[in-house]
Each structure stands twice: as C-alpha cells, then as structure tokens.
Design a protein around this motif. Sequence first.
Motif, PDB file in Angstrom:
ATOM      1  N   GLU A  17     -54.980  35.436 -29.088  1.00 59.00           N
ATOM      2  CA  GLU A  17     -54.328  34.253 -28.506  1.00 59.00           C
ATOM      3  C   GLU A  17     -53.379  34.729 -27.412  1.00 59.00           C
ATOM      4  OE1 GLU A  17     -54.384  30.748 -28.819  1.00 59.00           O
ATOM      5  OE2 GLU A  17     -52.954  31.047 -27.182  1.00 59.00           O
ATOM      6  N   ARG A  18     -53.381  34.020 -26.272  1.00 54.99           N
ATOM      7  CA  ARG A  18     -52.489  34.477 -25.199  1.00 54.99           C
ATOM      8  C   ARG A  18     -51.082  33.900 -25.314  1.00 54.99           C
ATOM      9  NH1 ARG A  18     -54.158  33.689 -19.463  1.00 54.99           N
ATOM     10  NH2 ARG A  18     -51.966  34.089 -19.146  1.00 54.99           N
TER      11      ARG A  18
ATOM     12  N   ALA B 122     -59.974  27.699 -37.010  1.00 50.07           N
ATOM     13  CA  ALA B 122     -61.359  28.180 -36.879  1.00 50.07           C
ATOM     14  C   ALA B 122     -61.486  29.622 -37.373  1.00 50.07           C
ATOM     15  CB  ALA B 122     -61.825  28.060 -35.432  1.00 50.07           C
TER      16      ALA B 122
ATOM     17  N   GLN C 193     -51.799  22.795 -26.490  1.00 45.15           N
ATOM     18  CA  GLN C 193     -53.148  23.201 -26.871  1.00 45.15           C
ATOM     19  C   GLN C 193     -53.674  22.283 -27.979  1.00 45.15           C
ATOM     20  OE1 GLN C 193     -54.673  25.499 -24.981  1.00 45.15           O
ATOM     21  NE2 GLN C 193     -52.762  25.507 -23.818  1.00 45.15           N
ATOM     22  N   THR C 194     -54.894  22.539 -28.439  1.00 43.16           N
ATOM     23  CA  THR C 194     -55.492  21.666 -29.460  1.00 43.16           C
ATOM     24  C   THR C 194     -56.129  22.487 -30.578  1.00 43.16           C
ATOM     25  OG1 THR C 194     -57.523  21.591 -28.151  1.00 43.16           O
ATOM     26  CG2 THR C 194     -56.009  19.733 -27.898  1.00 43.16           C
TER      27      THR C 194
ATOM     28  N   ASP D  96     -54.766  38.651 -23.310  1.00 44.39           N
ATOM     29  CA  ASP D  96     -55.800  37.873 -22.631  1.00 44.39           C
ATOM     30  C   ASP D  96     -57.137  38.166 -23.306  1.00 44.39           C
ATOM     31  OD1 ASP D  96     -57.719  36.782 -21.013  1.00 44.39           O
ATOM     32  OD2 ASP D  96     -57.117  37.851 -19.191  1.00 44.39           O
ATOM     33  N   GLY D  97     -57.638  37.182 -24.017  1.00 44.01           N
ATOM     34  CA  GLY D  97     -58.857  37.378 -24.802  1.00 44.01           C
ATOM     35  C   GLY D  97     -60.110  37.565 -23.967  1.00 44.01           C
TER      36      GLY D  97
ATOM     37  N   LEU E 286     -47.988  30.515 -30.412  1.00 43.53           N
ATOM     38  CA  LEU E 286     -49.127  30.065 -31.220  1.00 43.53           C
ATOM     39  C   LEU E 286     -49.617  31.177 -32.132  1.00 43.53           C
ATOM     40  CD1 LEU E 286     -51.298  28.014 -28.690  1.00 43.53           C
ATOM     41  CD2 LEU E 286     -50.053  27.142 -30.662  1.00 43.53           C
TER      42      LEU E 286
ATOM     43  N   ALA F  87     -63.042  29.822 -28.009  1.00 42.88           N
ATOM     44  CA  ALA F  87     -62.591  28.437 -28.210  1.00 42.88           C
ATOM     45  C   ALA F  87     -61.915  27.861 -26.975  1.00 42.88           C
ATOM     46  CB  ALA F  87     -61.649  28.380 -29.413  1.00 42.88           C
TER      47      ALA F  87
ATOM     48  N   SER G 210     -54.311  27.165 -33.638  1.00 43.54           N
ATOM     49  CA  SER G 210     -53.652  26.965 -34.929  1.00 43.54           C
ATOM     50  C   SER G 210     -54.064  28.010 -35.964  1.00 43.54           C
ATOM     51  CB  SER G 210     -54.040  25.592 -35.474  1.00 43.54           C
ATOM     52  OG  SER G 210     -55.428  25.579 -35.784  1.00 43.54           O
TER      53      SER G 210
ATOM     54  N   GLY H 180     -58.936  32.680 -28.617  1.00 39.38           N
ATOM     55  CA  GLY H 180     -58.279  31.374 -28.664  1.00 39.38           C
ATOM     56  C   GLY H 180     -57.957  30.979 -30.100  1.00 39.38           C
ATOM     57  N   THR H 181     -56.972  31.676 -30.676  1.00 41.80           N
ATOM     58  CA  THR H 181     -56.576  31.448 -32.075  1.00 41.80           C
ATOM     59  C   THR H 181     -56.067  30.022 -32.280  1.00 41.80           C
ATOM     60  OG1 THR H 181     -55.767  33.722 -32.057  1.00 41.80           O
ATOM     61  CG2 THR H 181     -55.151  32.354 -33.956  1.00 41.80           C
TER      62      THR H 181
ATOM     63  N   ARG I 249     -57.726  30.769 -19.853  1.00 42.97           N
ATOM     64  CA  ARG I 249     -56.853  31.180 -18.758  1.00 42.97           C
ATOM     65  C   ARG I 249     -56.799  32.693 -18.716  1.00 42.97           C
ATOM     66  NH1 ARG I 249     -51.912  28.986 -20.580  1.00 42.97           N
ATOM     67  NH2 ARG I 249     -53.050  28.945 -22.541  1.00 42.97           N
TER      68      ARG I 249
ATOM     69  N   GLU J 286     -62.639  36.273 -32.440  1.00 39.86           N
ATOM     70  CA  GLU J 286     -62.450  34.920 -31.923  1.00 39.86           C
ATOM     71  C   GLU J 286     -61.491  34.995 -30.735  1.00 39.86           C
ATOM     72  OE1 GLU J 286     -60.975  30.431 -33.132  1.00 39.86           O
ATOM     73  OE2 GLU J 286     -59.805  32.143 -33.750  1.00 39.86           O
TER      74      GLU J 286
HETATM   75  N1  SAH Z   1     -59.581  27.863 -32.453  1.00 42.75           N
HETATM   76  C1  SAH Z   1     -58.401  27.035 -32.321  1.00 42.75           C
HETATM   77  C2  SAH Z   1     -58.460  26.086 -31.144  1.00 42.75           C
HETATM   78  C3  SAH Z   1     -58.016  26.774 -29.941  1.00 42.75           C
HETATM   79  S1  SAH Z   1     -57.692  25.879 -28.493  1.00 42.75           S
HETATM   80  C4  SAH Z   1     -58.092  26.292 -33.594  1.00 42.75           C
HETATM   81  O1  SAH Z   1     -58.912  26.294 -34.505  1.00 42.75           O
HETATM   82  O2  SAH Z   1     -56.990  25.731 -33.692  1.00 42.75           O
HETATM   83  C5  SAH Z   1     -57.872  27.217 -27.361  1.00 42.75           C
HETATM   84  C6  SAH Z   1     -56.829  28.285 -27.430  1.00 42.75           C
HETATM   85  O3  SAH Z   1     -57.215  29.289 -26.500  1.00 42.75           O
HETATM   86  C7  SAH Z   1     -55.431  27.845 -27.008  1.00 42.75           C
HETATM   87  O4  SAH Z   1     -54.540  28.129 -28.044  1.00 42.75           O
HETATM   88  C8  SAH Z   1     -55.127  28.685 -25.764  1.00 42.75           C
HETATM   89  O5  SAH Z   1     -53.779  29.094 -25.677  1.00 42.75           O
HETATM   90  C9  SAH Z   1     -56.037  29.866 -25.972  1.00 42.75           C
HETATM   91  N2  SAH Z   1     -56.413  30.612 -24.776  1.00 42.75           N
HETATM   92  C10 SAH Z   1     -56.690  30.142 -23.530  1.00 42.75           C
HETATM   93  N3  SAH Z   1     -57.014  31.158 -22.710  1.00 42.75           N
HETATM   94  C11 SAH Z   1     -56.941  32.306 -23.461  1.00 42.75           C
HETATM   95  C12 SAH Z   1     -57.164  33.683 -23.185  1.00 42.75           C
HETATM   96  N4  SAH Z   1     -57.535  34.122 -21.970  1.00 42.75           N
HETATM   97  N5  SAH Z   1     -56.990  34.563 -24.195  1.00 42.75           N
HETATM   98  C13 SAH Z   1     -56.626  34.161 -25.424  1.00 42.75           C
HETATM   99  N6  SAH Z   1     -56.399  32.873 -25.745  1.00 42.75           N
HETATM  100  C14 SAH Z   1     -56.555  31.953 -24.780  1.00 42.75           C
END
Ligand code: SAH
Length: 201
Positions: A97-98, A82, A49-50, A124-125, A102, A141, A79, A76-77, A199, A74
């Motif tokens: 975060e899924r 954000a 991931q990024t 699952d977010g 992470l 995110a 790191s 997609g936690t 996802r 939020e």
């Molecule tokens: N906001 C983060 C960047 C996140 S990258 C930061 O500041 O570092 C996107 C993230 O979304 C990834 O960690 C990925 O695992 C997560 N993700 C993807 N699909 C998801 C879902 N359905 N539910 C929760 N998290 C998800």
Amino acid sequence: MVAEQLRPHGVTDERVLQAMASVPREEFLAPRMRRHAYEDRALAIECGQTISQPLVVALMTQAASPQPDEIALEVGTGSGYAAAVLSRLCRRVITIEREPALAEHASETLLRLGFDNIEVAVRDGSLGWPAEAPYNVILVAAAAREVPQALIDQLADGGRMVIPVATSADEPQDLRLYARHGTDVIYRSLFPVLFVPLRTG
Ligand code: SAH
C-alpha cells in the motif's frame, strides 16, 4: 452475501465462497460504515480510497485460483479486506500500500483478527516486491494505464495476475487475467470494472 450476491453472479469455487464467508467485512470498515458492510458495493475508507465490492473481490480471487501452497502478492492493501480473503486460500500474502496511514490501519486490523500469514509493506506497488518474488498469484486493486513490467517479471511460471487496466479515460476499465507459461505471458479480458487509479512514482 454468499447466497444472494456471490453464488448467483458466477462465484462457483467453494473454497472462495468459504473464504468470503469466513472474513467479517464489517471489521475492515469505520464504525459509521459498518451497517453497509453486506451491501454489494465498494465503500469509502480513509485517504479517499475504497474497500472493493465483495463480488469483485470474489471474482478476482476466483480468476487467480490461489492454491494452499502458493504465495501471493496484492497491490493496493486499502482496508486489508481482499488480502484477508486471499490469505485463507494460499500459504502467504504480501500486500503493498502506498498510503502509510492505510497500511498501518490494515496491519492493525489483520493482527487483531488473527491473520498471521499476511505481510503489509508501504511502497509503490507498481514496482512489486522483488525480495519475495516470484509470485504464483498477483492481484492488483487499482487501475493501471499500462501493466507494470515489474509485476509481469515477478509472476512465477504458471502464475496468474488479475489487474484492471484503464485503456482510455472515458471507457470502463478492463479487468484482465494474465498467465505466464515460461517466457510467454498472455491475457484475456474478464469484465469491465471501476477501480481507483494506480498511482505510480
Ligand atoms: N484491496 C482493498 C481495496 C483497495 S483500493 C480492500 O480490500 O480494501 C486501492 C488501493 O490501492 C488504495 O488504498 C490506494 O491507496 C492503493 N494504491 C494506489 N496506487 C498504489 C500503488 N502504486 N502502490 C500501492 N498501493 C496503491
């Protein structure tokens, strides 16, 4: 970062600039990546991931306009970076975060840095987090093929959601700002972006 990357590229909200200045991005990266922390680009974290690009974090946050008495979600936690920025601008942040690894790592980082108004949840977010809804602000995110209905449902009256939408496989994603006014939910496009996919399931 503030003077060279954010201000000249449309980040004008002083509260957002202050929040960006106050969160040490290097702390959210693995030691070998830290020397890149103040380059304005997304960087690799665990699980393929990024961590998002600082300018994109700032512009998304500014577009959602979080207020001190508001609650934010939020999706997609990653790191935790954000979420940390967002938490400086509102009362409470729930971040989902899924990937359990992470989520655990982000929780540890946030705890170590003393952020005490952020809760990290693993699931699952795209289903949101109904227990604490509605949210004044929702930041997503990861790019969705379709905007999850659960997130729209969990947006408070007057609430704002920023989400990248992947309209087709070979076009850039469309970063959108959704706003709820009563039962009406309208959006406008902000700018093209490139996020990892949301996802679901
Ligand atoms: N906001 C983060 C960047 C996140 S990258 C930061 O500041 O570092 C996107 C993230 O979304 C990834 O960690 C990925 O695992 C997560 N993700 C993807 N699909 C998801 C879902 N359905 N539910 C929760 N998290 C998800």
